[in-house]
Design an enzyme around this catalytic site. Structure first.
Site, PDB file in Angstrom:
ATOM      1  CG  ASP A 226      -5.868  -1.404   6.376  1.00 40.28           C
ATOM      2  OD1 ASP A 226      -6.107  -0.195   6.246  1.00 40.28           O
ATOM      3  OD2 ASP A 226      -5.757  -2.187   5.415  1.00 40.28           O
TER       4      ASP A 226
ATOM      5  CG  ASP B 287      -4.850   1.207  -0.784  1.00 45.48           C
ATOM      6  OD1 ASP B 287      -4.749   1.844   0.276  1.00 45.48           O
ATOM      7  OD2 ASP B 287      -5.249   0.042  -0.846  1.00 45.48           O
TER       8      ASP B 287
HETATM    9  C1  GLA Z   1      -6.102  -1.337   2.552  1.00 46.64           C
HETATM   10  C2  GLA Z   1      -4.680  -0.794   2.734  1.00 46.64           C
HETATM   11  C3  GLA Z   1      -3.763  -1.507   1.758  1.00 46.64           C
HETATM   12  C4  GLA Z   1      -3.796  -2.999   2.015  1.00 46.64           C
HETATM   13  C5  GLA Z   1      -5.227  -3.515   1.920  1.00 46.64           C
HETATM   14  C6  GLA Z   1      -5.326  -4.959   2.392  1.00 46.64           C
HETATM   15  O1  GLA Z   1      -6.610  -0.999   1.318  1.00 46.64           O
HETATM   16  O2  GLA Z   1      -4.653   0.594   2.544  1.00 46.64           O
HETATM   17  O3  GLA Z   1      -2.442  -1.014   1.859  1.00 46.64           O
HETATM   18  O4  GLA Z   1      -3.252  -3.261   3.278  1.00 46.64           O
HETATM   19  O5  GLA Z   1      -6.112  -2.744   2.727  1.00 46.64           O
HETATM   20  O6  GLA Z   1      -6.639  -5.466   2.336  1.00 46.64           O
END
Ligand code: GLA
Length: 402
Positions: free
Chosen positions: A161, A216
């Site tokens: 990430d 997301d």
């Molecule tokens: C980000 C990523 C998500 C998830 C969260 C976890 O938002 O894009 O897919 O992995 O972090 O904290």
């Protein structure tokens, strides 16, 4: 005199450029080891985040692995069980990453062994920052130590990430972790989660196996004020970016929400069909241990999965948009095609797929299979029509006569 000043300014500008040139932020890094051939088709699996958020534990992960093996998901091709954020708690005195001892009392190695014993593969999550998005220890400055630890535990997949990365250059940061993984002694799928911020479609194919293209997804048809990107918004962002996919190099429009309850069954069928058209990784994000019949039926639709997993690896595209009505097409191996008629409107629509959208002559005969109703129509000429439900799709596979 002016000359001298101008030259000095130019020299200063050049020095400044060298000092801040982002591609060299982590030195002149070269990926010598080749990218392992572990994602010739888009990875299929399950990830904890969409349903369980930070609420992960070894018991829950074992349950998901059991359910993947028993529910027909494994038979349909799903393999990876990936723990997202919050499995990690601290580092020991030597800097080794430690799982949360209360939630993972048996440790990560034992859990990976359990998943492997089911004939499945095991994945973990980390972050290129000092802290992950949920504030757990990230891998910045610890890339080689972490990658070697993952290899010892038996990790097959790493989602990496992009939170808390400050001024780090994305390409350089992901290249560093790619190098660490490739030198770890284990073949590991590298899943880049940089949200499409710094054009991962340019460097992602060299560095990793898949790269997120957007922020997301949330479990809804479209964005609302306070929530993130709904399914159709993610789709539009992916359509706008276009993007080239190929074996071991996939655009990732984020994980599936099928079965999480925020969309209707029809909308989930659309979500699954369109992700297959995008050659997206099929990573379920629901509770596999509590699936209703529709959720299983959607996630294990073998014909739709075969489109997603087509060995040619060519991503589909939106060929037509007229208001709420869209036609998506995707070339498949052996000269076949997949197509989706997508009705984003609130009333049923009579829609038509014309052969010229596929590059086929109008008089060419073709066999058409509806991938949801399973109905086969032989010898169709020129176009294929279908009444498409509101928020629904008709998805077909087309085999033209030679
Ligand atoms: C980000 C990523 C998500 C998830 C969260 C976890 O938002 O894009 O897919 O992995 O972090 O904290």
């Amino acid at each position: 005199m002016h000359h001298v000043i101008r030259r000095a300014v130019r020299t200063a500008a050049l020095l400044c450029f060298i000092a801040t040139a982002p591609a060299h932020a982590d030195g002149t890094l070269k990926l010598e080891a080749p990218k392992p051939n572990v994602a010739p088709t888009p990875p299929m699996g399950w990830n904890s985040w969409n349903k369980f958020d930070c609420n992960v534990s070894e018991q829950m992960i074992r349950q998901q692995a059991d359910a993947m093996a028993a529910s027909g998901m494994k038979d349909a091709g799903y393999r990876y069980i990936v723990i997202d954020d919050c499995w990690q708690k601290s580092r020991d005195a030597d800097g080794n990453i430690q799982a949360d001892p209360e939630r993972f009392p048996s440790g990560i190695k034992a859990l990976a062994d359990y998943v492997h014993a089911k004939g499945l593969k095991f994945g973990l999550y980390s972050d290129a920052g000092v802290l992950t998005c949920a504030g757990r220890p990230g891998s910045a400055g610890r890339e080689f130590q972490d990658a070697s630890q993952y290899a010892k535990w038996g990790v097959d997949f790493l989602k990496y990430d992009w939170c808390n990365t400050g001024t780090r250059n994305a390409e350089a940061a992901y290249t560093l972790m790619a190098k660490a993984l490739r030198e770890s002694g284990r073949d590991i799928v590298f899943s880049i989660c940089e949200w499409g911020t710094d054009h991962p479609e340019r460097w992602g194919p060299t560095v990793g196996h898949l790269w997120r293209t957007t922020h997301d997804i949330y479990d809804g048809w479209e964005s609302t004020k306070d929530k993130g990107n709904g399914m159709t918004n993610i789709l539009d962002m992916q359509a706008a970016r276009g993007g080239v996919s190929a074996p071991n190099a996939w655009n990732d429009p984020d994980m599936l929400e099928v079965g999480n309850g925020g969309m209707t069954t029809t909308e989930y069928e659309s979500h699954f069909s369109l992700w297959a058209m995008l050659a997206a990784p099929l990573v379920a994000g629901n509770d596999l241990s509590k699936m209703d019949a529709d959720t299983v039926r959607i996630l294990t639709n073998k014909d739709v999965i075969a489109v997603d997993q087509d060995p040619l690896g060519q991503q589909g595209r939106r060929a037509l948009k007229e208001g709420d009505l869209e036609v998506w097409v995707r070339p498949l191996q052996g000269g076949e095609f997949a197509a989706v008629l997508f009705n984003r409107g609130k009333t049923p629509a009579d829609m038509t797929l014309k052969w010229d959208r596929l590059g086929l002559p109008g008089d060419r005969k073709a066999d058409v299979k509806d991938l949801w109703s399973k109905k086969v129509t032989k010898g169709v000429r020129g176009s294929y029509g279908s009444k498409v439900a509101p928020h629904g799709v008709t998805m077909v596979r087309i085999k033209a006569a030679p």
